[in-house]
Scaffold this motif. Structure first.
Motif, short mmCIF file in Angstrom:
data_model
loop_
_atom_site.label_atom_id
_atom_site.label_comp_id
_atom_site.label_asym_id
_atom_site.label_seq_id
_atom_site.Cartn_x
_atom_site.Cartn_y
_atom_site.Cartn_z
N GLN A 176 -15.46 -2.12 1.24
CA GLN A 176 -15.44 -0.81 0.94
C GLN A 176 -13.93 -0.58 0.03
O GLN A 176 -12.85 -0.18 0.29
N VAL A 177 -14.09 -1.18 -1.18
CA VAL A 177 -12.92 -1.27 -2.13
C VAL A 177 -12.53 0.26 -2.73
O VAL A 177 -11.43 0.47 -3.02
N GLN A 227 -3.87 1.55 -6.27
CA GLN A 227 -4.44 0.89 -7.42
C GLN A 227 -5.44 0.28 -7.18
O GLN A 227 -5.68 -0.26 -5.87
N PRO A 228 -6.10 -0.79 -7.97
CA PRO A 228 -7.18 -1.60 -7.77
C PRO A 228 -6.94 -2.79 -7.16
O PRO A 228 -5.86 -3.36 -7.57
N VAL A 256 -8.63 -10.62 -11.21
CA VAL A 256 -9.78 -9.91 -11.08
C VAL A 256 -9.43 -8.37 -10.23
O VAL A 256 -8.96 -8.48 -9.22
N ARG A 257 -9.85 -7.37 -10.78
CA ARG A 257 -9.73 -5.99 -10.45
C ARG A 257 -11.11 -5.72 -9.70
O ARG A 257 -12.09 -5.47 -10.47
N HIS A 305 0.77 -1.30 0.00
CA HIS A 305 0.00 0.06 0.04
C HIS A 305 0.77 1.13 -0.01
O HIS A 305 2.09 1.06 -0.08
N ALA A 306 0.35 2.74 0.14
CA ALA A 306 1.03 3.76 -0.02
C ALA A 306 2.05 3.70 0.98
O ALA A 306 3.15 4.22 0.75
N GLY A 307 2.02 3.31 2.30
CA GLY A 307 2.95 3.43 3.38
C GLY A 307 4.20 2.58 2.79
O GLY A 307 5.34 2.76 3.20
N HIS A 308 3.89 1.33 2.51
CA HIS A 308 4.90 0.47 1.60
C HIS A 308 5.58 1.01 0.68
O HIS A 308 7.15 0.77 0.60
N ARG A 309 4.99 1.51 -0.20
CA ARG A 309 5.31 2.27 -1.40
C ARG A 309 6.52 3.48 -1.04
O ARG A 309 7.36 3.58 -1.64
#
Length: 313
Positions: A179-180, A189-190, A277-278, A31-35
């Motif tokens: 809550q995708v 990203q999806p 699947v996205r 996720h954003a923190g990992h990135r």
């Protein structure tokens, strides 16, 4: 990208004698923190002219410490995680088997074997990262002391998305709640799962909405029950559609949970295909209808919502 699996204790002689910048973490979800951690490490590796390496684990630490009533599921299984890391430009990934022996390793020994031993010139991790045996001295504040000037320590601060911490725990909560939309912002990203197309009851075909029934791959975490806007990848090509995760309550009680996807403008038979699947957008929860006509009317509404959404993706 080179992938090297390490089982504790590993033979240090098998590690290439070359400097790396080492990003560390379990990175479930990427996720954003990992990135932020990986991108900071990438910038550092580029500046130093060395390879970017990631140290991660094959399974969650809780497998060692606690009993689980059900098999663990992940936001990103190891194959998916490796795909995402490769897309981010990682050169080498060390996948460490998380075992009881590894969990007992004192923090100072973990540093010697898994940071010095991997030839790190800099170690990059999130502010809450821990390593080695769980104790008060296994955190980022103590890492510079263990490093003793042999490598630099770069701590990445907390990353917030919509005012909340970007964390795997929150991501799992969002998945479970369906809550995708919020989840995809956190992941940048999806959300994606995989599986195999299998036979179902063919009721969708009777209603004019034939579905691909997906048997989800082991270890993957499905979104909560509901109806979603999705894309399905078949043989390298993505197709838009809508998905239902639920129990088909209109047709009776105590039914098995299924994942059914109706693809738009698609008429091929795809049984046995391995697909991805996205999950783009949550439409509604599962509903019990009084009859087939009411269900078909709702499916028509769902299709309209889905087509409008996909037209803007």
């Amino acid at each position: 990208m080179e992938v090297i699996t390490l089982h504790h204790p590993f033979d240090a002689a098998t590690i290439a004698d070359e400097p790396v910048v080492l990003a560390m973490g379990f990175f479930d979800g990427v996720h954003a923190g990992h990135r932020a951690v990986i991108n900071r490490a990438k910038a550092e590796a580029t500046a130093r002219g060395v390879k970017l390496a990631v140290l991660t684990y094959d399974q969650h630490a809780s497998v060692v410490f606690t009993a689980h009533q059900h098999p663990l599921t992940y936001l990103t299984t190891l194959p998916r995680k490796l795909t995402l890391l490769a897309e981010m430009g990682v050169d080498v990934v060390y996948v460490v088997n998380f075992t009881s022996a590894l969990a007992k390793l004192a923090p100072v020994d973990f540093v010697e074997q898994y940071m010095i031993g991997l030839h790190a010139t800099a170690v990059v991790a999130g502010f809450d990262h821990t390593y080695g045996a769980s104790d008060a001295h296994a955190d980022m504040s103590h890492l510079p002391g263990y490093a003793a000037g042999r490598f630099d320590v770069i701590e990445v601060s907390r990353v917030d998305v919509d005012g909340e911490e970007s964390a795997s725990t929150r991501a799992r909560q969002l998945v479970d709640a369906g809550q995708v939309d919020a989840l995809n912002e956190l992941l940048t990203q999806p959300y994606q799962t995989s599986g195999v197309v299998v036979h179902g009851e063919a009721r969708g075909r009777e209603m004019g909405y034939p579905t691909a029934n997906i048997e989800t791959a082991p270890g993957e975490r499905l979104p909560g029950v509901g109806v979603y806007v999705v894309e399905l990848e078949i043989a390298g090509k993505w197709y838009g559609g809508m998905a239902s995760i639920g129990y088909n309550v209109t047709f009776g009680e105590n039914r098995p949970k299924t994942v059914e996807i109706n693809l738009f403008d698609f008429a091929q038979e795809i049984y046995g295909e391995r697909v991805n699947v996205r999950w783009h957008h949550y439409i509604r929860g599962e509903e019990k209808f009084t009859g087939m006509d009411a269900l078909i009317a709702k499916l028509q509404e769902d299709e309209s919502v889905s087509r409008r959404f996909l037209a803007e993706v």
